[in-house]
Design a protein around this motif. Structure first.
Motif, PDB file in Angstrom:
ATOM      1  N   SER A   4     108.751  90.110  23.104  1.00 39.78           N
ATOM      2  CA  SER A   4     109.231  88.485  22.239  1.00 39.78           C
ATOM      3  C   SER A   4     108.078  87.809  21.360  1.00 39.78           C
ATOM      4  O   SER A   4     108.778  87.477  20.174  1.00 39.78           O
ATOM      5  CB  SER A   4     110.488  88.469  22.696  1.00 39.78           C
ATOM      6  N   LYS A   5     107.514  87.792  22.042  1.00 38.40           N
ATOM      7  CA  LYS A   5     106.346  86.531  21.171  1.00 38.40           C
ATOM      8  C   LYS A   5     104.638  87.029  21.737  1.00 38.40           C
ATOM      9  O   LYS A   5     105.042  87.313  23.577  1.00 38.40           O
ATOM     10  CB  LYS A   5     106.914  84.797  21.390  1.00 38.40           C
ATOM     11  N   LEU A   6     103.860  85.741  21.087  1.00 36.23           N
ATOM     12  CA  LEU A   6     102.298  86.382  22.054  1.00 36.23           C
ATOM     13  C   LEU A   6     101.523  84.809  21.433  1.00 36.23           C
ATOM     14  O   LEU A   6     102.888  83.854  21.270  1.00 36.23           O
ATOM     15  CB  LEU A   6     101.554  87.612  21.067  1.00 36.23           C
ATOM     16  N   ALA A   7     100.325  84.399  22.272  1.00 36.44           N
ATOM     17  CA  ALA A   7     100.128  83.239  22.401  1.00 36.44           C
ATOM     18  C   ALA A   7     100.273  82.954  21.208  1.00 36.44           C
ATOM     19  O   ALA A   7     100.571  81.529  21.010  1.00 36.44           O
ATOM     20  CB  ALA A   7      98.536  83.364  23.199  1.00 36.44           C
ATOM     21  N   LEU A   8      99.513  83.263  20.108  1.00 37.77           N
ATOM     22  CA  LEU A   8      99.937  82.554  18.589  1.00 37.77           C
ATOM     23  C   LEU A   8     101.047  82.842  17.508  1.00 37.77           C
ATOM     24  O   LEU A   8     101.808  83.797  17.795  1.00 37.77           O
ATOM     25  CB  LEU A   8      98.558  82.098  17.923  1.00 37.77           C
ATOM     26  N   ASP A   9     101.944  82.000  16.854  1.00 39.21           N
ATOM     27  CA  ASP A   9     103.059  82.091  16.361  1.00 39.21           C
ATOM     28  C   ASP A   9     102.059  83.397  14.967  1.00 39.21           C
ATOM     29  O   ASP A   9     100.831  82.825  14.469  1.00 39.21           O
ATOM     30  CB  ASP A   9     103.185  81.139  15.254  1.00 39.21           C
ATOM     31  N   GLY A  10     102.454  84.237  14.249  1.00 40.80           N
ATOM     32  CA  GLY A  10     101.905  85.292  14.308  1.00 40.80           C
ATOM     33  C   GLY A  10     101.628  86.060  14.802  1.00 40.80           C
ATOM     34  O   GLY A  10     101.426  87.432  12.907  1.00 40.80           O
ATOM     35  N   MET A  11     101.067  85.898  15.932  1.00 39.01           N
ATOM     36  CA  MET A  11     100.702  87.438  15.725  1.00 39.01           C
ATOM     37  C   MET A  11     101.027  89.027  16.208  1.00 39.01           C
ATOM     38  O   MET A  11     102.824  87.944  17.025  1.00 39.01           O
ATOM     39  CB  MET A  11     100.030  86.984  17.625  1.00 39.01           C
ATOM     40  N   LEU A  12     100.952  89.758  15.868  1.00 46.67           N
ATOM     41  CA  LEU A  12     102.783  90.822  15.978  1.00 46.67           C
ATOM     42  C   LEU A  12     101.765  91.878  17.156  1.00 46.67           C
ATOM     43  O   LEU A  12     102.370  92.597  17.095  1.00 46.67           O
ATOM     44  CB  LEU A  12     102.759  91.599  14.865  1.00 46.67           C
ATOM     45  N   ILE A  13     100.409  91.982  17.240  1.00 47.34           N
ATOM     46  CA  ILE A  13     100.240  92.642  18.416  1.00 47.34           C
ATOM     47  C   ILE A  13      98.987  91.832  18.979  1.00 47.34           C
ATOM     48  O   ILE A  13      97.973  91.470  18.853  1.00 47.34           O
ATOM     49  CB  ILE A  13      99.625  94.066  17.622  1.00 47.34           C
ATOM     50  N   GLU A  14      99.015  91.992  20.216  1.00 48.70           N
ATOM     51  CA  GLU A  14      97.862  91.814  21.246  1.00 48.70           C
ATOM     52  C   GLU A  14      97.037  93.812  21.954  1.00 48.70           C
ATOM     53  O   GLU A  14      97.734  93.910  22.293  1.00 48.70           O
ATOM     54  CB  GLU A  14      97.742  90.787  22.267  1.00 48.70           C
ATOM     55  N   VAL A  15      95.695  94.120  22.263  1.00 46.27           N
ATOM     56  CA  VAL A  15      95.349  94.482  22.978  1.00 46.27           C
ATOM     57  C   VAL A  15      94.149  94.313  23.522  1.00 46.27           C
ATOM     58  O   VAL A  15      93.455  93.990  23.690  1.00 46.27           O
ATOM     59  CB  VAL A  15      94.680  96.103  21.896  1.00 46.27           C
ATOM     60  N   ASP A  16      94.494  94.422  25.257  1.00 47.90           N
ATOM     61  CA  ASP A  16      92.900  94.072  26.349  1.00 47.90           C
ATOM     62  C   ASP A  16      92.960  95.981  26.406  1.00 47.90           C
ATOM     63  O   ASP A  16      93.145  97.032  26.372  1.00 47.90           O
ATOM     64  CB  ASP A  16      93.427  93.951  27.221  1.00 47.90           C
ATOM     65  N   ALA A  17      91.693  96.077  26.959  1.00 51.96           N
ATOM     66  CA  ALA A  17      91.303  97.395  27.106  1.00 51.96           C
ATOM     67  C   ALA A  17      89.729  97.428  28.704  1.00 51.96           C
ATOM     68  O   ALA A  17      89.180  96.168  28.588  1.00 51.96           O
ATOM     69  CB  ALA A  17      89.983  97.694  26.600  1.00 51.96           C
ATOM     70  N   VAL A  18      89.615  98.338  29.417  1.00 51.88           N
ATOM     71  CA  VAL A  18      88.226  98.465  30.158  1.00 51.88           C
ATOM     72  C   VAL A  18      87.999  99.585  29.925  1.00 51.88           C
ATOM     73  O   VAL A  18      88.457 100.916  29.587  1.00 51.88           O
ATOM     74  CB  VAL A  18      89.529  98.422  31.383  1.00 51.88           C
ATOM     75  N   ALA A  19      86.476  99.517  29.535  1.00 55.20           N
ATOM     76  CA  ALA A  19      85.731  99.952  29.151  1.00 55.20           C
ATOM     77  C   ALA A  19      84.738 100.806  30.365  1.00 55.20           C
ATOM     78  O   ALA A  19      84.573  99.745  31.588  1.00 55.20           O
ATOM     79  CB  ALA A  19      84.751 100.119  28.292  1.00 55.20           C
ATOM     80  N   PHE A  20      83.653 101.919  30.065  1.00 55.23           N
ATOM     81  CA  PHE A  20      82.265 102.290  30.695  1.00 55.23           C
ATOM     82  C   PHE A  20      80.926 102.583  30.460  1.00 55.23           C
ATOM     83  O   PHE A  20      81.244 103.384  29.871  1.00 55.23           O
ATOM     84  CB  PHE A  20      83.395 103.274  31.916  1.00 55.23           C
ATOM     85  N   LYS A  21      80.550 101.722  31.416  1.00 57.15           N
ATOM     86  CA  LYS A  21      78.994 102.437  30.508  1.00 57.15           C
ATOM     87  C   LYS A  21      78.080 102.828  31.419  1.00 57.15           C
ATOM     88  O   LYS A  21      78.022 101.768  32.831  1.00 57.15           O
ATOM     89  CB  LYS A  21      78.361 101.203  30.475  1.00 57.15           C
ATOM     90  N   ALA A  22      77.939 103.939  31.679  1.00 60.30           N
ATOM     91  CA  ALA A  22      77.083 104.158  32.858  1.00 60.30           C
ATOM     92  C   ALA A  22      75.752 104.056  32.638  1.00 60.30           C
ATOM     93  O   ALA A  22      75.094 103.226  32.039  1.00 60.30           O
ATOM     94  CB  ALA A  22      76.883 105.758  32.347  1.00 60.30           C
ATOM     95  N   SER A  23      74.957 104.152  34.227  1.00 63.31           N
ATOM     96  CA  SER A  23      73.805 103.347  33.902  1.00 63.31           C
ATOM     97  C   SER A  23      72.504 104.346  33.866  1.00 63.31           C
ATOM     98  O   SER A  23      72.926 105.909  33.597  1.00 63.31           O
ATOM     99  CB  SER A  23      73.800 102.916  36.034  1.00 63.31           C
ATOM    100  N   ASN A  24      71.905 103.883  33.040  1.00 62.37           N
ATOM    101  CA  ASN A  24      70.730 104.434  32.771  1.00 62.37           C
ATOM    102  C   ASN A  24      69.775 104.464  33.539  1.00 62.37           C
ATOM    103  O   ASN A  24      68.770 103.152  35.135  1.00 62.37           O
ATOM    104  CB  ASN A  24      69.906 103.760  31.595  1.00 62.37           C
TER     105      ASN A  24
END
Length: 153
Positions: free
Chosen positions: A132-152
């Motif tokens: 129904s609401k996010l952290a700040l007034d006016g925010m309509l979407i929020e996306v977090d992510a987990v990425a993977f970086k292979a070791s070289n």
């Protein structure tokens, strides 16, 4: 020396397919909706946790009142963070999307915009949570992510 060469070759073969995305045939096809049912990482590397990104543009965090524009900014912000790790969207294993007053129209917009960023599928595993609401007034979407970086090696 021969054993060392074999170990190095096997490690490079192992890291070549570090990420796996699965969509079992007995489940519905999630790709039109911009996600995979599951993703896994099977190698040494670095997990990159990306905090929830909003649709706020720039350092001023200017929020448009337009859902599509905020969605485009969210995805741009995620790509900016990925770039700072020399990663691409395809390195993202899992995302969580929070949408204010979620609707089928907003889902359609999300699917269109994520498909523009994830040009080389597979999509990451994903959870969408209507809120129904996010952290700040006016925010309509929020996306977090987990990425993977292979070791070289």
């Amino acid at each position: 020396m021969k054993h060392l060469l074999l170990i190095l070759l096997s490690l490079s073969a192992f890291t070549a397919k570090a990420q796996t995305f699965k969509n079992p045939a007995s489940l519905f096809d999630p790709t039109p909706y911009g996600f995979s049912h599951a993703s896994s990482v099977n190698t040494t590397g670095e997990l990159v946790y990306i905090s929830g990104q909003s649709g706020g543009l720039g350092k001023e965090h200017t929020l448009s009142s337009n859902f599509r524009e905020q969605t485009q900014v969210v995805l741009k912000n995620i790509v900016t963070i990925l770039d700072s790790y020399n990663l691409k969207p395809e390195n993202v294993m899992k995302i969580t999307i929070l949408i204010v007053d979620h609707s089928s129209e907003k889902l359609k917009i999300w699917n269109e915009e994520i498909s523009k960023v994830w040009k080389n599928k597979p999509f990451p595993a994903s959870t969408l949570i209507p809120v129904s609401k996010l952290a700040l007034d006016g925010m309509l979407i929020e996306v977090d992510a987990v990425a993977f970086k292979a070791s070289n090696f």
